[in-house]
Design a protein around this motif. Structure first.
Motif, mmCIF file in Angstrom:
data_model
loop_
_atom_site.group_PDB
_atom_site.id
_atom_site.type_symbol
_atom_site.label_atom_id
_atom_site.label_comp_id
_atom_site.label_asym_id
_atom_site.label_seq_id
_atom_site.Cartn_x
_atom_site.Cartn_y
_atom_site.Cartn_z
ATOM 1 N N GLU A 155 0.825 -1.216 0.000
ATOM 2 C CA GLU A 155 0.000 0.000 0.000
ATOM 3 C C GLU A 155 0.859 1.267 0.000
ATOM 4 O O GLU A 155 0.587 2.223 -0.723
ATOM 5 C CB GLU A 155 -0.906 -0.016 1.244
ATOM 6 C CG GLU A 155 -1.711 1.257 1.458
ATOM 7 C CD GLU A 155 -2.090 1.490 2.925
ATOM 8 O OE1 GLU A 155 -2.382 2.640 3.263
ATOM 9 O OE2 GLU A 155 -2.092 0.514 3.722
ATOM 10 N N LEU A 156 1.928 1.276 0.796
ATOM 11 C CA LEU A 156 2.674 2.522 1.030
ATOM 12 C C LEU A 156 3.931 2.690 0.174
ATOM 13 O O LEU A 156 4.442 3.796 0.041
ATOM 14 C CB LEU A 156 3.055 2.631 2.517
ATOM 15 C CG LEU A 156 1.881 2.869 3.473
ATOM 16 C CD1 LEU A 156 2.321 2.741 4.917
ATOM 17 C CD2 LEU A 156 1.265 4.249 3.235
ATOM 18 N N LEU A 157 4.461 1.599 -0.372
ATOM 19 C CA LEU A 157 5.686 1.695 -1.174
ATOM 20 C C LEU A 157 5.421 1.282 -2.614
ATOM 21 O O LEU A 157 4.548 0.457 -2.883
ATOM 22 C CB LEU A 157 6.791 0.804 -0.571
ATOM 23 C CG LEU A 157 7.202 1.092 0.881
ATOM 24 C CD1 LEU A 157 8.254 0.092 1.333
ATOM 25 C CD2 LEU A 157 7.714 2.521 1.045
ATOM 26 N N TYR B 21 12.373 11.597 9.975
ATOM 27 C CA TYR B 21 11.224 12.507 10.060
ATOM 28 C C TYR B 21 11.472 13.916 9.507
ATOM 29 O O TYR B 21 10.563 14.746 9.550
ATOM 30 C CB TYR B 21 10.702 12.538 11.503
ATOM 31 C CG TYR B 21 10.260 11.146 11.919
ATOM 32 C CD1 TYR B 21 9.103 10.576 11.390
ATOM 33 C CD2 TYR B 21 11.035 10.366 12.785
ATOM 34 C CE1 TYR B 21 8.712 9.285 11.720
ATOM 35 C CE2 TYR B 21 10.655 9.077 13.121
ATOM 36 C CZ TYR B 21 9.491 8.537 12.586
ATOM 37 O OH TYR B 21 9.120 7.260 12.902
ATOM 38 N N VAL B 22 12.664 14.198 8.985
ATOM 39 C CA VAL B 22 12.829 15.386 8.147
ATOM 40 C C VAL B 22 12.776 14.932 6.689
ATOM 41 O O VAL B 22 12.141 15.555 5.849
ATOM 42 C CB VAL B 22 14.166 16.123 8.417
ATOM 43 C CG1 VAL B 22 14.376 17.247 7.396
ATOM 44 C CG2 VAL B 22 14.191 16.701 9.833
ATOM 45 N N VAL B 23 13.435 13.798 6.412
ATOM 46 C CA VAL B 23 13.570 13.358 5.022
ATOM 47 C C VAL B 23 12.543 12.286 4.645
ATOM 48 O O VAL B 23 11.606 12.543 3.890
ATOM 49 C CB VAL B 23 15.000 12.827 4.742
ATOM 50 C CG1 VAL B 23 15.162 12.464 3.263
ATOM 51 C CG2 VAL B 23 16.045 13.870 5.145
ATOM 52 N N TYR B 24 12.701 11.074 5.162
ATOM 53 C CA TYR B 24 11.990 9.939 4.579
ATOM 54 C C TYR B 24 10.478 9.911 4.816
ATOM 55 O O TYR B 24 9.704 9.777 3.876
ATOM 56 C CB TYR B 24 12.668 8.632 4.986
ATOM 57 C CG TYR B 24 13.971 8.437 4.233
ATOM 58 C CD1 TYR B 24 13.958 8.111 2.876
ATOM 59 C CD2 TYR B 24 15.208 8.622 4.851
ATOM 60 C CE1 TYR B 24 15.142 7.960 2.157
ATOM 61 C CE2 TYR B 24 16.400 8.467 4.140
ATOM 62 C CZ TYR B 24 16.366 8.139 2.793
ATOM 63 O OH TYR B 24 17.529 8.003 2.078
ATOM 64 N N ALA B 25 10.014 10.024 6.053
ATOM 65 C CA ALA B 25 8.559 9.914 6.287
ATOM 66 C C ALA B 25 7.759 10.962 5.500
ATOM 67 O O ALA B 25 6.832 10.607 4.763
ATOM 68 C CB ALA B 25 8.243 9.971 7.778
ATOM 69 N N PRO B 26 8.092 12.267 5.625
ATOM 70 C CA PRO B 26 7.283 13.256 4.902
ATOM 71 C C PRO B 26 7.339 13.081 3.383
ATOM 72 O O PRO B 26 6.313 13.204 2.704
ATOM 73 C CB PRO B 26 7.882 14.603 5.312
ATOM 74 C CG PRO B 26 8.766 14.342 6.467
ATOM 75 C CD PRO B 26 9.125 12.904 6.460
ATOM 76 N N LEU B 27 8.532 12.795 2.844
ATOM 77 C CA LEU B 27 8.659 12.694 1.389
ATOM 78 C C LEU B 27 8.041 11.400 0.853
ATOM 79 O O LEU B 27 7.467 11.388 -0.238
ATOM 80 C CB LEU B 27 10.122 12.820 0.957
ATOM 81 C CG LEU B 27 10.792 14.176 1.267
ATOM 82 C CD1 LEU B 27 12.215 14.206 0.746
ATOM 83 C CD2 LEU B 27 9.998 15.351 0.701
ATOM 84 N N LEU B 28 8.130 10.312 1.599
ATOM 85 C CA LEU B 28 7.468 9.075 1.172
ATOM 86 C C LEU B 28 5.958 9.295 1.044
ATOM 87 O O LEU B 28 5.308 8.735 0.162
ATOM 88 C CB LEU B 28 7.731 7.941 2.172
ATOM 89 C CG LEU B 28 9.110 7.285 2.102
ATOM 90 C CD1 LEU B 28 9.379 6.482 3.370
ATOM 91 C CD2 LEU B 28 9.232 6.382 0.876
#
Length: 667
Positions: free
Chosen positions: A64-66, A331-338
Motif C-alpha cells: 500500500e505505502l511503497l 522525520y525530516v527526510v523519509y517519512a514526509p517525502l514518502l
C-alpha cells in the motif's frame, strides 16, 4: 494489553499520578478529513493482527505505502536469536523514486521542501519537480566520480535542502549514505569516514547556525589529512567564503551539476540492500555504524508518519531534528517525502534571532505537525510564555523525541504551544529501531504526560528482569525494556562488525532485542521509559557514549584515568560530569579544567563538553579494575546515603575523598 481508553488516572511504580488526555476535540473538529483509524479499538484490533499475523499485516502495508519495481514473495525470514532478519525478499524498489518521482509525476508543483534559513526571510521552497531534477543531476555527478552501487558516501552538511538532495542522490544510484552531524569535530568525522571506507565526502564551504559561521570545509580538510582513500570532496557554496580547495580532489557542487541532464534513471535495489549507515556512540568508545536496509526502513518511516503523526495530503510537517541524527533521517527526510507532503528544513536554532523562532515558522508556513526534543522545549519554556505569541491554529500534532519528556514540560507544550487543540505524541525509539516503536497515534490513543504510551504495530515489548533475564509479566512492573519480535525497520547489522551487533542487541537476552533502557508498565499497560541502563549519557536528545568522552579526556597528557557520568540537568536533560585522576605533581586549577573541556570539544564536538570536571585522587574500582560509575552517579545526584555496599571496592576510602571533592568544588 489491558488498556481502557476511558480511564482517568494511572499509577506508575513510583506512585506518579497523572490524568489521561484524550485526542483534543478541536483537533478532530478542525481535521482536514479524519484520523486514519476510526477508534482506539481499531488500533487494538490492528495491533493484535500485527503481532499474531505479522506476515499478513506487513505485506499489505508494504504494497500500500511503497512502490515496487518488482513485487516481493517472502515477507520475512530469520529470527532475533540468529540475527538474520530479512524482509520483503525478492522485492526490488528505489528509495529516491519512492520519495520523489512518484509525487513529481503526479504533481510537479507540489512543495517538497520548505527551507527556513538561519536568517529569517532567506529561505525558499523546493517543489517535487525541482527536487527530482536536483537529485538526478547530483546522481550523475556522483556516478561520474566513480561512486557505484554499494559504495558509501560521507555527507557532512548543515540543514539545507542540499542535504536532502545528497541523501536522495545516493539512494538513487544505490550508494549508501553515511551522514555525519555537522557539529562533530574533525577527529569524529575522520573515524566515521575511515570506518565506512567512504571515497567521496560532500560538504559546504561554511555552515550558518544561530547567527554563527561554522567552518565545515576546514573541518573536512583536517579530517582528510588522515583519510588517504578519499578521492573527492564535493563542496556546496553556502556562504561564498574564501576556502582552501585542493586541486584534483575538491570540486564545486554548482560547477559539477551544470554538466549533466536533469533526469537519472533510479537503480533497482533489492529490499535488503543497505540504504544508509548512521554512526552512534558505542560503549567501547569506538562509534558503531548502524546499518539500515532499504524496504524495511522505508516502510517503518512511512507507517509511523501516517499513523503516529496522522499525516494527510497537503500537510506541512516540521521536525526540528538535524539530518545528522536518526530523527532527521526518518522525520525530516523519509517519512514526509514518502507520503508526498511538505517538510520544513530549518537551518537555525530555536533561540535565534529570538525565542519565537519556532513559533514564527509554524505560523508562517501553516505547519500541521511539529516534532522536537524536550531540550528545546525546556529552553523555550524557561524563556517565557510571552514568546509564544502566535495562534498556530493549523497545528494538529506536537511530537517529542530523544528522551522522556517531564510531565510539567508536556503540559506546557499542550497548553501553551498547542492551546489544547493539538495532540502530544511522546515517541520512544532509537537509531537502531529506525522509526517510532512505543508511541501514541495522533487522534486515536489516549495519552498520559510523561508516558510514551503503547507499542506501535509489530512491536511486542517485554520487561526483563536484569538479573535472571526472565520476562516479567503483568502490569505495575518495572524492568529492562526488550522486544520479542523482529520488525521491518530494525537495524540489520553494525557495519563491518556483525558480532558486535549480536553482542550489543541480540545476545544480552537470547530471543529478545535489547534496548538498553529501563521502563515501567503501569496498571493499564502504558509504558514509562526510565532511561539508560548502560553507560550512555543523553545530552539534549543526543546519545553519547561515556567511553567515547573518557577516551577523549585521556588524550590529555595530564590525565591518567577518567570516568564520565550523566547528571540530571534542567535544560539538556542530562549533562556530562567527568571525574579524572591526574599525573602526580600536576597543578590543579581552573585553567587546567578548561583545557580538559577543550580537549573533549575538539575531539568529539561542543555538545559533548563536560559541564563539570572533578579532579580526584582515584576512581572507585572493583578488585578486577572495573570503574563503578553507579557510585559516581549517586554522588553527583546528592544521594551519598544510597551508595550501597562499597566494601567490594579495591579501595573503599576513595569514596569519601570523592564526595569531599565534589562538595568543595560546588561551593
Amino acid at each position: 494489553m489491558s488498556v481502557s481508553p476511558d480511564s482517568s488516572a494511572a499509577v506508575v511504580p513510583e506512585a506518579h499520578v497523572v490524568g489521561t488526555y484524550h485526542p483534543p476535540k478541536e483537533m478532530l473538529e478542525n481535521h482536514p478529513s479524519k484520523p486514519h483509524l476510526a477508534s482506539f479499538e481499531e488500533y487494538q484490533k490492528l495491533y493484535k493482527q500485527s503481532i499474531t499475523e505479522p506476515d499478513v499485516f506487513w505485506a499489505e502495508r508494504a504494497r500500500e505505502l511503497l512502490s515496487w519495481s518488482k513485487d516481493f514473495q517472502t515477507v520475512h525470514s530469520g529470527s532475533l536469536v540468529n540475527g538474520d532478519n530479512a524482509w520483503f525478499l525478492e522485492g526490488e524498489l528505489n528509495a529516491s523514486y519512492n520519495c520523489v518521482d512518484r509525487h513529481a509525476h503526479k504533481d510537479p508543483n507540489r512543495v517538497a521542501i520548505i527551507y527556513e534559513a538561519d536568517e529569517p526571510g532567506e529561505g525558499r521552497n523546493v517543489t517535487y519537480g525541482e527536487l527530482l531534477r536536483e537529485v538526478s543531476k547530483l546522481a550523475h555527478v556522483l556516478t561520474n566520480l566513480g561512486v557505484r552501487k554499494g559504495d558509501t558516501v560521507a555527507i557532512y552538511l548543515p540543514m539545507i535542502p542540499e542535504a536532502i538532495v545528497a541523501l536522495l542522490a545516493c539512494s538513487r544510484i544505490g550508494a549508501i549514505h553515511s551522514v555525519v552531524f555537522a557539529g562533530f569535530s574533525s577527529d569524529s568525522l575522520r573515524d566515521r569516514v575511515v570506518d565506512a571506507q567512504s571515497k567521496v565526502v560532500i560538504t559546504t564551504d561554511e555552515g550558518k547556525r544561530g547567527g554563527k559561521l561554522i567552518g565545515t570545509k576546514k573541518i573536512v580538510d583536517e579530517a582528510l589529512q588522515q583519510c588517504p582513500d578519499v578521492r573527492n570532496v564535493l563542496v556546496y557554496k553556502r556562504t561564498g567564503a574564501d576556502i582552501n580547495m585542493t586541486p584534483g580532489r575538491d570540486l564545486w557542487w554548482h560547477e559539477e551539476v551544470e554538466k549533466y541532464p536533469a533526469y537519472y534513471t533510479p537503480v533497482a535495489m533489492a529490499s535488503e540492500d543497505p540504504l544508509f549507515l548512521l554512526y552512534t556512540s558505542g560503549s567501547t568508545g569506538k562509534p558503531k555504524g548502524v546499518a539500515h536496509s532499504t524496504a524495511g526502513y522505508l516502510l517503518g518511516a512511512a507507517m509511523t508518519g501516517k499513523y503516529v503523526f496522522d499525516i494527510h495530503d497537503g500537510d506541512r510537517y516540521f521536525c526540528g531534528g538535524d539530518v545528522g541524527w536518526i530523527t532527521g533521517h526518518s522525520y525530516v527526510v523519509y517519512a514526509p517525502l514518502l507520503l508526498g507532503i511538505s517538510t520544513v528544513v530549518f537551518e537555525g536554532t530555536p533561540a535565534y534571532p529570538n525565542f519565537s523562532r519556532y513559533w514564527d515558522i509554524i505560523e508562517e508556513h501553516k505547519v500541521t505537525q511539529f516534532y522536537v526534543a524536550p531540550t528545546a522545549l525546556r529552553l523555550l519554556k524557561r524563556a517565557g510564555d510571552h514568546h509564544v505569541r502566535n495562534e498556530m491554529k493549523h497545528l494538529r500534532v506536537l511530537g517529542s523525541v530523544g528522551e522522556p519528556i517531564a510531565a510539567e514540560v508536556w503540559k506546557w507544550y499542550y497548553d501553551v504551544v498547542g492551546k489544547g487543540r493539538a495532540q502530544i505524541c511522546d515517541t520512544y525509539w532509537q537509531t537502531e529501531t529506525g522509526s517510532n516503536v512505543i508511541t501514541p497515534l495522533a487522534g486515536v490513543t489516549p495519552t498520559k504526560p510523561g508516558s510514551a504510551s503503547l507499542p506501535f504495530f509489530g512491536i511486542e515489548p517485554a520487561l526483563v528482569d536484569p538479573v535472571t533475564g526472565e520476562e516479567i509479566h503483568g502490569n505495575d512492573v518495572e524492568g529492562v525494556l526488550a522486544f520479542k519480535q523482529a520488525w521491518p525497520s530494525m537495524a540489520r547489522t553494525v557495519w563491518g562488525a556483525h558480532k558486535r551487533y549480536m553482542e550489543t542487541y541480540l545476545h544480552v537476552y537470547k530471543g529478545f532485542y535489547f534496548t538498553g533502557d529501563g521502563a515501567a508498565r503501569d496498571h493499564e499497560g502504558f509504558y514509562w521509559i526510565r532511561g539508560r541502563v548502560d553507560d550512555v549519557v543523553n545530552v539534549s536528545g543526543h546519545r553519547l557514549s561515556t567511553a567515547e568522552i573518557e577516551a577523549a579526556l585521556i588524550e590529555h597528557h595530564s590525565i591518567t584515568e577518567a570516568a564520565v557520568v550523566g547528571v540530571a540537568d534542567e535544560l539538556t536533560g542530562q549533562a556530562v560530569n567527568a571525574f579524572v585522576a591526574v599525573k602526580e605533581g600536576t597543578e590543579i586549577n581552573d585553567a587546567l579544567r578548561k583545557e580538559f573541556v577543550t580537549q573533549v570539544r575538539r575531539s568529539i564536538g561542543p555538545f559533548a563538553a563536560p559541564k563539570a570536571i572533578y579532579v580526584v585522587p582515584d576512581l572507585p574500582k572493583t578488585r578486577s579494575g572495573k570503574i563503578m560509575r553507579r557510585i559516581l552517579r549517586k554522588i553527583v545526584a546528592g544521594e551519598e546515603d544510597q551508595l550501597g555496599d562499597i566494601t567490594t571496592l579495591s579501595d573503599p576510602s576513595v569514596v569519601a575523598k570523592i564526595i569531599e571533592t565534589v562538595h568543595e568544588q560546588r561551593k
